[in-house]
Design an enzyme around this catalytic site. Structure first.
Site, PDB file in Angstrom:
ATOM      1  N   PHE A   1      46.648   4.912 -48.277  1.00 14.56           N
ATOM      2  CA  PHE A   1      46.908   4.932 -49.721  1.00 14.56           C
ATOM      3  C   PHE A   1      46.335   6.223 -50.287  1.00 14.56           C
ATOM      4  O   PHE A   1      45.154   6.509 -50.115  1.00 14.56           O
ATOM      5  CB  PHE A   1      46.263   3.734 -50.429  1.00 14.56           C
ATOM      6  CG  PHE A   1      46.574   3.720 -51.904  1.00 14.56           C
ATOM      7  CD1 PHE A   1      47.769   3.205 -52.379  1.00 14.56           C
ATOM      8  CD2 PHE A   1      45.680   4.262 -52.819  1.00 14.56           C
ATOM      9  CE1 PHE A   1      48.079   3.217 -53.739  1.00 14.56           C
ATOM     10  CE2 PHE A   1      45.979   4.276 -54.185  1.00 14.56           C
ATOM     11  CZ  PHE A   1      47.182   3.752 -54.644  1.00 14.56           C
TER      12      PHE A   1
ATOM     13  N   ASP B   1      40.962  12.302 -46.850  1.00 15.34           N
ATOM     14  CA  ASP B   1      40.887  11.612 -48.144  1.00 15.34           C
ATOM     15  C   ASP B   1      39.690  10.656 -48.106  1.00 15.34           C
ATOM     16  O   ASP B   1      39.765   9.551 -47.571  1.00 15.34           O
ATOM     17  CB  ASP B   1      42.202  10.848 -48.398  1.00 15.34           C
ATOM     18  CG  ASP B   1      42.178  10.077 -49.720  1.00 15.34           C
ATOM     19  OD1 ASP B   1      41.094   9.885 -50.288  1.00 15.34           O
ATOM     20  OD2 ASP B   1      43.264   9.648 -50.160  1.00 15.34           O
TER      21      ASP B   1
ATOM     22  N   LYS C   1      36.632   8.476 -57.483  1.00 14.66           N
ATOM     23  CA  LYS C   1      35.965   7.173 -57.552  1.00 14.66           C
ATOM     24  C   LYS C   1      34.459   7.260 -57.842  1.00 14.66           C
ATOM     25  O   LYS C   1      34.057   7.392 -58.967  1.00 14.66           O
ATOM     26  CB  LYS C   1      36.249   6.388 -56.283  1.00 14.66           C
ATOM     27  CG  LYS C   1      37.683   5.818 -56.273  1.00 14.66           C
ATOM     28  CD  LYS C   1      37.848   4.760 -55.234  1.00 14.66           C
ATOM     29  CE  LYS C   1      39.233   4.163 -55.157  1.00 14.66           C
ATOM     30  NZ  LYS C   1      39.502   3.159 -56.172  1.00 14.66           N
TER      31      LYS C   1
HETATM   32  N1  PLP Z   1      42.974   7.818 -52.259  1.00 17.58           N
HETATM   33  C1  PLP Z   1      42.331   6.711 -51.907  1.00 17.58           C
HETATM   34  C2  PLP Z   1      41.797   6.580 -50.517  1.00 17.58           C
HETATM   35  C3  PLP Z   1      42.169   5.663 -52.815  1.00 17.58           C
HETATM   36  O1  PLP Z   1      41.540   4.540 -52.433  1.00 17.58           O
HETATM   37  C4  PLP Z   1      42.684   5.812 -54.115  1.00 17.58           C
HETATM   38  C5  PLP Z   1      42.570   4.711 -55.098  1.00 17.58           C
HETATM   39  O2  PLP Z   1      42.427   3.563 -54.747  1.00 17.58           O
HETATM   40  C6  PLP Z   1      43.329   6.994 -54.462  1.00 17.58           C
HETATM   41  C7  PLP Z   1      43.459   7.977 -53.505  1.00 17.58           C
HETATM   42  C8  PLP Z   1      43.894   7.193 -55.840  1.00 17.58           C
HETATM   43  O3  PLP Z   1      42.854   7.343 -56.748  1.00 17.58           O
HETATM   44  P1  PLP Z   1      43.122   7.155 -58.326  1.00 17.58           P
HETATM   45  O4  PLP Z   1      43.431   5.726 -58.568  1.00 17.58           O
HETATM   46  O5  PLP Z   1      41.842   7.616 -58.963  1.00 17.58           O
HETATM   47  O6  PLP Z   1      44.270   8.056 -58.671  1.00 17.58           O
END
Ligand code: PLP
Length: 401
Positions: free
Chosen positions: A127, A214, A243
């Site tokens: 994700f 990520d 986050k």
């Molecule tokens: N990347 C990862 C691994 C995530 O867990 C998330 C959100 O859950 C995101 C990207 C996207 O982050 P945001 O919701 O702040 O756009």
């Protein structure tokens, strides 16, 4: 009728106050927060140092824009460079923005090397966000459906399958980067094997690809080191963060080094709000407090105790597939859909989440104490056992799994 757009399936509870790992709802009921706003509230709620720092900063200046120098941005970037081992930081406001920046770096890196249609290797079940580029990189049809045409230039492989990446390397000359979530959060707490991460890094080095990690959900101390890649002893070229970085104040960062250093130049990227003094104050205070309160050590100790406690309490229980994770990023996979567990836990005063229908996800604030960690196990384990014992909770049909 609510005027808020109906994009979330919300639970009928509003938290109005927090202290440490505890939350209170409008009726004054107290809950143990084992999800931290989905891995956001690093320092828990109402941490006096963070509250004081952002209140004082708000009284000085909240926003000035990137038309001007922002000394706090320099301080935040210095700290992020020190903990990541990388060189330069682009500040934005969310995870998907950090990932957009990472994808742009990979594409620009490709173009700089004469690859007209650069491609990025991405993982099944990953994700990366909900913008068009990041949902296209995401390995979930549920997230993508209805938003086609997807952004081109992603090649998908299963996580933890190095041969699949090697085959892509042989066949596809357009590949310029690998994008991996070292522990997949939304995808079900799927942990990359450390040898796999090392192998991926080797493939990247051999082919001069960028390694993008990520760490938006799994990074920033949650696993007991600053970043999961540090458990594997490797250094990525690009690390998107968000986050937990501002402990609740919205902020994202895309960190670059190695082959990615200097790829984005003046005019290549930008953000109106990105890196404003209020957000930067939250970053500096969060990172300094994490270090001074040894929250990485705490994440390791309490995380191991919660995971070990759940594994022991649920050992041999029919329907429990696995208790897994690292530090304070823990998943309990059941053999059946179990979103009902969220409501059962709330009724017992515990906030958890269920992802991919059948994985209970635990992501507490990093300030959680040992006694509070024990409470998570004591509340959750009987709920899981009782849920599985109910006649109407059935395992998924083997064919559907
Ligand atoms: N990347 C990862 C691994 C995530 O867990 C998330 C959100 O859950 C995101 C990207 C996207 O982050 P945001 O919701 O702040 O756009």
């Amino acid at each position: 009728m609510s005027h808020v757009m109906n994009t979330y399936a919300r639970l009928p509870i509003a938290f109005v106050r927090g202290q440490g790992v505890w939350l209170w709802d409008e009726a004054g009921r107290k809950y143990l927060d084992a999800i931290a706003g989905i891995a956001v509230s690093t320092l828990g709620h109402n941490h006096p140092r963070l509250v004081r720092a952002i209140a004082e900063q708000a009284a000085r200046v909240i926003h000035t824009s990137n038309l001007f120098e922002i000394p706090l941005q320099e301080q935040a970037a210095d700290r992020i460079a020190a903990i990541t081992g990388l060189d330069e930081v682009f500040f934005c406001n969310s995870g998907l923005e950090a990932n957009e920046c990472a994808i742009k770096i990979a594409r620009k890196y490709g173009h700089d090397r004469g690859v007209a249609e650069p491609a990025i290797v991405v993982m099944e079940k990953a994700f990366h966000g909900r913008s068009l580029a990041t949902l296209s990189a995401t390995g979930s049809r549920k997230v993508q459906a209805g938003f086609e045409p997807l952004v081109q230039g992603f090649v998908r492989v299963p996580l933890n399958d190095l041969d699949a990446v090697r085959q892509v390397a042989e066949r596809n000359r357009n590949v310029v980067a690998v994008f991996v979530e070292p522990i997949q959060g939304e995808g079900g707490i799927n942990v990359s094997r450390l040898e796999y991460l090392r192998g991926l890094k080797e493939v990247c080095d051999r082919n001069e690809w960028l390694f993008l990690a990520d760490e938006i959900q799994c990074g920033l101390g949650r696993t007991g080191k600053w970043f999961v890649y540090q458990h594997a002893g490797i250094l990525p070229d690009v690390v998107p963060l968000a986050k937990g970085l501002g402990s609740g104040v919205p902020v994202g960062a895309c960190v670059a080094g190695g082959r990615a250093k200097g790829v984005l130049k003046t005019g290549n990227h930008g953000s109106t709000f990105g890196g404003n003094p209020l957000a930067m104050c939250a970053v500096v205070t969060t990172l300094d407090t994490m270090r001074e309160e040894d929250l990485l050590g705490n994440a390791r100790r309490v995380g191991d105790a919660i995971r070990g406690g759940l594994a022991a309490a649920l050992a041999g229980v029919a329907g429990v597939v696995e208790v897994r994770g690292m530090g304070l990023m823990i998943g309990v996979e059941l053999d059946r859909p179990c979103t009902e567990i969220v409501r059962l836990a709330l009724a017992a005063g515990l906030v958890v989440n269920v992802t991919v229908d059948s994985v209970i996800r635990i992501l507490p604030p990093l300030v959680i104490g040992e006694a509070e960690g024990r409470q998570v196990v004591e509340i959750l384990a009987p709920i899981v056992r009782n849920f599985l014992a109910q006649a109407d909770s059935q395992p998924r049909a083997a064919a559907a799994r």
